[in-house]
Design a protein around this motif. Structure first.
Motif, PDB file in Angstrom:
ATOM      1  N   PRO B  15      -1.897  28.319  17.215  1.00  0.00           N
ATOM      2  CA  PRO B  15      -2.284  27.679  15.960  1.00  0.00           C
ATOM      3  C   PRO B  15      -2.307  28.701  14.812  1.00  0.00           C
ATOM      4  N   GLY B  16      -1.948  28.227  13.622  1.00  0.00           N
ATOM      5  CA  GLY B  16      -1.816  29.164  12.495  1.00  0.00           C
ATOM      6  C   GLY B  16      -3.026  29.226  11.592  1.00  0.00           C
ATOM      7  N   ALA B  17      -2.756  29.239  10.289  1.00  0.00           N
ATOM      8  CA  ALA B  17      -3.835  29.412   9.308  1.00  0.00           C
ATOM      9  C   ALA B  17      -4.260  28.070   8.722  1.00  0.00           C
ATOM     10  N   THR B  56      -4.934  28.378  24.200  1.00  0.00           N
ATOM     11  CA  THR B  56      -4.177  28.937  23.067  1.00  0.00           C
ATOM     12  C   THR B  56      -4.354  30.462  23.048  1.00  0.00           C
ATOM     13  N   TYR B  57      -3.647  31.109  22.109  1.00  0.00           N
ATOM     14  CA  TYR B  57      -3.805  32.559  21.955  1.00  0.00           C
ATOM     15  C   TYR B  57      -5.029  32.900  21.092  1.00  0.00           C
ATOM     16  N   GLY B  58      -5.669  31.870  20.581  1.00  0.00           N
ATOM     17  CA  GLY B  58      -6.845  32.085  19.743  1.00  0.00           C
ATOM     18  C   GLY B  58      -6.754  31.254  18.479  1.00  0.00           C
ATOM     19  N   PHE B  59      -7.907  31.118  17.796  1.00  0.00           N
ATOM     20  CA  PHE B  59      -7.951  30.303  16.581  1.00  0.00           C
ATOM     21  C   PHE B  59      -8.380  31.133  15.385  1.00  0.00           C
ATOM     22  N   ALA B  60      -7.688  30.891  14.272  1.00  0.00           N
ATOM     23  CA  ALA B  60      -8.135  31.503  13.023  1.00  0.00           C
ATOM     24  C   ALA B  60      -9.269  30.640  12.490  1.00  0.00           C
ATOM     25  N   THR B  61     -10.238  31.300  11.862  1.00  0.00           N
ATOM     26  CA  THR B  61     -11.345  30.569  11.242  1.00  0.00           C
ATOM     27  C   THR B  61     -10.803  29.534  10.259  1.00  0.00           C
ATOM     28  N   SER B  62      -9.769  29.938   9.509  1.00  0.00           N
ATOM     29  CA  SER B  62      -9.201  29.056   8.477  1.00  0.00           C
ATOM     30  C   SER B  62      -8.629  27.775   9.094  1.00  0.00           C
ATOM     31  N   ASN B  65     -11.650  25.587  10.273  1.00  0.00           N
ATOM     32  CA  ASN B  65     -12.386  25.156   9.093  1.00  0.00           C
ATOM     33  C   ASN B  65     -11.649  24.032   8.369  1.00  0.00           C
ATOM     34  N   GLU B  97     -19.374  26.976  15.934  1.00  0.00           N
ATOM     35  CA  GLU B  97     -18.665  27.221  14.666  1.00  0.00           C
ATOM     36  C   GLU B  97     -18.130  25.917  14.097  1.00  0.00           C
TER      37      GLU B  97
END
Lengths: 189, 109
Positions: B15-17, B56-62, B65, B97
């Motif tokens: 997942p991206g930004a 997933t490889y991880g999530f950006a806060t953005s 949010n 979060e």
């Protein structure tokens, strides 16, 4: 068969010391030597020896397993340090991609969480668990600050003014992780 | 399953930004193509929507949010929180979060 004896001056010295000690002990009235050994004494000596060996082996085994557990926990904390160090280097060169950032923070958090779980399993040291939880919170806070930044062509567009601030945070986090290693090694109570 | 989203499988493992113009697989894209529709459908059918974040490889806060903040703006924070279940065994703290992002929307709108 010829038996060759290599007697050195050291052996002679120790033999002489032994002979002197035996003579002194024999002539000193404090010691009385009895050639008869009672069954009770023999039994007491055997039990004493066995208990000594048992306690010794248990202590050695405990110390050894504690060391192995500490080494595993420290390895996980060190792995977290490695991930944070990579984040630091990328920020320093202002070349941190969003995909690298999310993946590094995820693995950093997972390693530290694993270290926390190990402490809970091994000795459930409350102070140490609380310290790890605090540092874990710092990793997440840094993650939230960094991955909130918008990327341009996949690279996080960190303003120059924020770079110094972020580098200070990564340095502080690295120091906290290092302090954790010391705490694990000392196994605080 | 109608009331289940596994982001790694149904959307992307990377997942991206926040916005579409930030690059591929943004939170905005996820919200508009999957989350909004699935949540709407789950509400209509009186089902709880389960969102699985693992794999997933991880999530950006953005990303999180944007997706959950918009969901709360459109449907209301309480309605969203009562009708979703988040699975995140790899990063359990993400559940708190997300709850924060949902109720932030209520506070700011």
């Amino acid at each position: 068969m010829m038996l060759k004896l290599h007697i050195k001056w050291r052996d002679g010295f120790f033999l002489s010391i032994g002979a002197i000690c035996a003579t002194v002990a024999n002539n000193w009235s404090f010691f009385t030597f009895d050639k008869n050994i009672s069954v009770t004494d023999l039994f007491t000596a055997a039990i004493g020896g066995y208990i000594g060996l048992y306690v010794g082996s248990k202590l050695t085994s405990k110390v050894s397993s504690d060391r192995v557990e500490k080494d595993i926990i420290i390895a996980e904390i060190n792995a977290t340090r490695g991930f944070i160090a990579r984040v630091h280097t990328f920020i320093d060169s202002n070349n941190l991609s969003l995909s690298d950032a999310v993946s590094l923070f995820k693995t950093a958090s997972q390693s530290l969480s694993l270290a926390k779980e190990m402490v809970q399993i091994c000795n459930n040291n409350k102070n140490l668990i609380s310290e790890i939880t605090t540092v874990l919170g710092k990793v997440r806070d840094l993650n939230r600050v960094v991955t909130r930044i918008s990327p341009i062509n996949g690279i996080l567009n960190i303003p120059e003014t924020n770079i110094i601030q972020l580098l200070t945070l990564t340095r502080s986090l690295n120091k906290s992780l290092f302090n954790l290693i010391i705490l694990v090694n000392r196994d605080i109570d | 399953m109608e009331n289940f989203i596994k982001i790694a499988k149904d959307f992307s493992a990377t997942p991206g930004a926040r916005y579409r113009n930030d690059g591929r697989f943004s939170g905005e894209e996820f919200y508009e193509t999957i989350l909004q529709k699935k949540f709407e459908s789950a509400l209509k059918n009186k089902l709880n929507l389960t969102i699985d974040l693992d794999g997933t490889y991880g999530f950006a806060t953005s990303f999180l949010n944007e997706a959950f903040n918009r969901l709360a703006i459109d449907f209301g924070a309480d309605t969203v929180w009562k009708n979703i279940t988040i699975i995140s065994s790899e990063e359990p703290y993400l559940i708190e979060e997300i709850k924060e992002y949902i109720y932030d929307a209520q506070a700011t709108h």
